[in-house]
Design a protein around this motif. Structure first.
Motif, mmCIF file in Angstrom:
data_model
loop_
_atom_site.group_PDB
_atom_site.id
_atom_site.type_symbol
_atom_site.label_atom_id
_atom_site.label_comp_id
_atom_site.label_asym_id
_atom_site.label_seq_id
_atom_site.Cartn_x
_atom_site.Cartn_y
_atom_site.Cartn_z
ATOM 1 N N GLY A 20 0.814 -1.215 0.000
ATOM 2 C CA GLY A 20 0.000 0.000 0.000
ATOM 3 C C GLY A 20 0.845 1.262 0.000
ATOM 4 N N SER A 21 1.883 1.273 0.821
ATOM 5 C CA SER A 21 2.764 2.441 0.859
ATOM 6 C C SER A 21 3.472 2.626 -0.475
ATOM 7 C CB SER A 21 3.802 2.279 1.980
ATOM 8 O OG SER A 21 3.176 2.195 3.236
ATOM 9 N N TYR A 22 3.951 1.523 -1.049
ATOM 10 C CA TYR A 22 4.649 1.595 -2.332
ATOM 11 C C TYR A 22 3.713 2.111 -3.427
ATOM 12 C CZ TYR A 22 7.747 0.258 -6.153
ATOM 13 O OH TYR A 22 8.564 0.292 -7.255
ATOM 14 N N GLN A 23 2.492 1.589 -3.455
ATOM 15 C CA GLN A 23 1.524 1.981 -4.488
ATOM 16 C C GLN A 23 1.177 3.460 -4.392
ATOM 17 O OE1 GLN A 23 -0.021 0.123 -7.006
ATOM 18 N NE2 GLN A 23 -0.959 2.048 -7.652
ATOM 19 N N ILE A 24 0.805 3.895 -3.198
ATOM 20 C CA ILE A 24 0.342 5.273 -3.027
ATOM 21 C C ILE A 24 1.470 6.266 -3.260
ATOM 22 C CG2 ILE A 24 -0.501 6.933 -1.316
ATOM 23 C CD1 ILE A 24 -2.235 4.653 -0.180
ATOM 24 N N LEU A 25 2.632 6.022 -2.653
ATOM 25 C CA LEU A 25 3.730 6.977 -2.787
ATOM 26 C C LEU A 25 4.275 7.004 -4.216
ATOM 27 C CD1 LEU A 25 5.535 6.331 0.618
ATOM 28 C CD2 LEU A 25 4.108 8.291 -0.015
ATOM 29 N N SER A 26 4.224 5.876 -4.906
ATOM 30 C CA SER A 26 4.662 5.859 -6.304
ATOM 31 C C SER A 26 3.704 6.646 -7.187
ATOM 32 C CB SER A 26 4.769 4.414 -6.809
ATOM 33 O OG SER A 26 5.771 3.706 -6.108
ATOM 34 N N ASP A 27 2.420 6.608 -6.844
ATOM 35 C CA ASP A 27 1.421 7.325 -7.644
ATOM 36 C C ASP A 27 1.540 8.842 -7.513
ATOM 37 O OD1 ASP A 27 0.093 5.517 -9.142
ATOM 38 O OD2 ASP A 27 -1.721 5.452 -7.927
ATOM 39 N N PRO A 39 8.126 15.210 -11.114
ATOM 40 C CA PRO A 39 8.074 14.092 -10.156
ATOM 41 C C PRO A 39 8.942 14.388 -8.947
ATOM 42 C CG PRO A 39 8.389 13.291 -12.390
ATOM 43 C CD PRO A 39 8.542 14.783 -12.452
ATOM 44 N N MET A 40 8.539 13.860 -7.800
ATOM 45 C CA MET A 40 9.198 14.216 -6.549
ATOM 46 C C MET A 40 9.790 13.028 -5.803
ATOM 47 S SD MET A 40 7.432 16.260 -3.367
ATOM 48 C CE MET A 40 7.425 17.803 -4.265
ATOM 49 N N PHE A 41 9.148 11.848 -5.893
ATOM 50 C CA PHE A 41 9.540 10.713 -5.056
ATOM 51 C C PHE A 41 10.253 9.617 -5.853
ATOM 52 C CE2 PHE A 41 5.653 11.503 -2.109
ATOM 53 C CZ PHE A 41 6.349 12.522 -1.473
ATOM 54 N N GLN A 42 11.308 9.102 -5.272
ATOM 55 C CA GLN A 42 11.903 7.856 -5.735
ATOM 56 C C GLN A 42 11.657 6.838 -4.628
ATOM 57 O OE1 GLN A 42 16.158 7.786 -6.250
ATOM 58 N NE2 GLN A 42 16.182 5.629 -6.897
ATOM 59 N N VAL A 43 10.800 5.866 -4.887
ATOM 60 C CA VAL A 43 10.372 4.918 -3.856
ATOM 61 C C VAL A 43 11.031 3.564 -4.113
ATOM 62 C CG1 VAL A 43 8.392 3.888 -2.688
ATOM 63 C CG2 VAL A 43 8.143 6.111 -3.828
ATOM 64 N N GLN A 44 11.650 3.016 -3.071
ATOM 65 C CA GLN A 44 12.288 1.711 -3.197
ATOM 66 C C GLN A 44 11.956 0.828 -1.992
ATOM 67 O OE1 GLN A 44 16.553 2.703 -3.780
ATOM 68 N NE2 GLN A 44 16.327 1.821 -5.828
ATOM 69 N N LEU A 45 11.824 -0.451 -2.259
ATOM 70 C CA LEU A 45 11.726 -1.433 -1.188
ATOM 71 C C LEU A 45 13.147 -1.825 -0.801
ATOM 72 C CD1 LEU A 45 8.877 -3.810 -2.446
ATOM 73 C CD2 LEU A 45 8.684 -1.693 -1.135
#
Length: 330
Positions: A20-27, A39-45
């Protein structure tokens, strides 16, 4: 570009929190593009191992990076870790120095639900406010007495350390972080896109008071059982101290130590919990419920009820009573 590291811990972890965190923050980057912004965020697990099995191998998560490869990040998100919290902290202890180092380098750290236990294990919550699942409040306080647990809060923030309350309230913290980094307009757009209740501040309406009975003080346990069986009657501290064969001061001290509540608070919470059940399931009017749980002064009851639940009696009944909901929808 803001770098976000969503941790993938070992053991039983909330897959919902991670995905959920990955999906929302990536969107968020898509929403920013729609607004004509960069674009502002680079999201990684980020994890300790290349693959992590969850839910008895029903799911496998493959982190994009190992934490050893992440030299600097701006926001660390710790999902909820389930099961024995000491064991969960122990098998994930390799995360701790990395989290501490990243925080010292300026990163913010956010825990979701029971992730607060692991965040507290880093020492970063000492002396700071904290939220977690209300059901684990007593265990959290016992493990981390230096942390200022706030049972009713959905979100806490201090010195770049964020926490969220129980279960799906992690969505509220995500919106809070989106607003902080990307602005309120993007947070509102995200809330609408995902159907999230915006600006929710308290988890009080969801708390079920079950009493603290994990202690070993048998006389106090018997008093608790008496209160729970006799909440409709007028109960005094003097009456209960006499029943316990203890002096009043000694009784009150032992009761607070065992339950985490004063005697009066405990009586009030038991009465309020009974009233909540009536508001949820019965067709009684507000005053009938008030009298049935042993209150004579309706104003006092309403004040205590609002303090405990965050809602007025009428608001609570309208929110949770099926008959009331049906009438409103007709």
């Amino acid at each position: 570009m803001i770098h976000i590291s969503i941790l993938v811990p070992l053991g039983h972890t909330s897959v919902v929190n991670i995905e959920g965190s990955y999906q929302i923050l990536s969107d968020i980057n898509n929403f920013l593009r729609e607004k004509g912004r960069e674009p502002m965020f680079q999201v990684q697990l980020a994890g300790l191992e290349p693959e992590v099995s969850q839910r008895n191998r029903m799911f496998t998560i493959a982190p994009e990076v190992l934490i050893s490869d992440v030299k600097k990040t701006d926001l660390i998100i710790i999902p909820s870790l389930h099961g024995d919290q000491r064991h969960a902290a122990d098998i994930n202890r390799e995360f701790i120095p990395w989290i501490q180092q990243q925080y010292q380098q300026g990163a913010a750290v956010a825990s979701l639900c029971l992730g607060a236990f692991f965040l507290a294990a880093t020492g970063l919550l000492d002396g700071k406010p904290c939220a977690t699942h209300w059901k684990m409040a007593a265990e959290f306080r016992a493990m981390f007495p230096n942390v200022l647990l706030m049972d009713d809060r959905i979100i806490t923030e201090e010195d770049r350390v964020f926490t969220s309350g129980g279960a799906y309230s992690y969505l509220n913290l995500l919106l809070y972080l989106v607003e902080k980094y990307a602005g309120r307009d993007i947070a509102i757009l995200t809330a609408k896109a995902y159907g999230i209740d915006f600006d929710r501040q308290s988890q009080s309406p969801f708390i079920i008071f079950e009493g603290q009975k994990t202690h070993n003080d048998e006389p106090i346990r018997k008093i608790q059982e008496f209160i729970e069986a006799s909440y409709q009657d007028k109960i005094t501290v003097e009456q209960l101290s006499d029943m316990s064969a203890l002096g009043r001061r000694s009784f009150e001290r032992r009761f607070k130590k065992s339950t985490g509540n004063t005697v009066i608070e405990y009586i009030q919470r038991i009465k309020i919990e009974a009233a909540k059940r009536d508001f949820e399931t019965s067709s009684k009017n507000i005053n009938e419920v008030i009298y049935d749980v042993g209150y004579i002064d309706t104003k006092t009851f309403r004040t205590i009820f609002k303090k405990v639940t965050g809602l007025t009696p009428l608001e609570y009944r309208n929110k949770y009573n099926k008959q009331t909901i049906n009438l409103v929808n007709e």
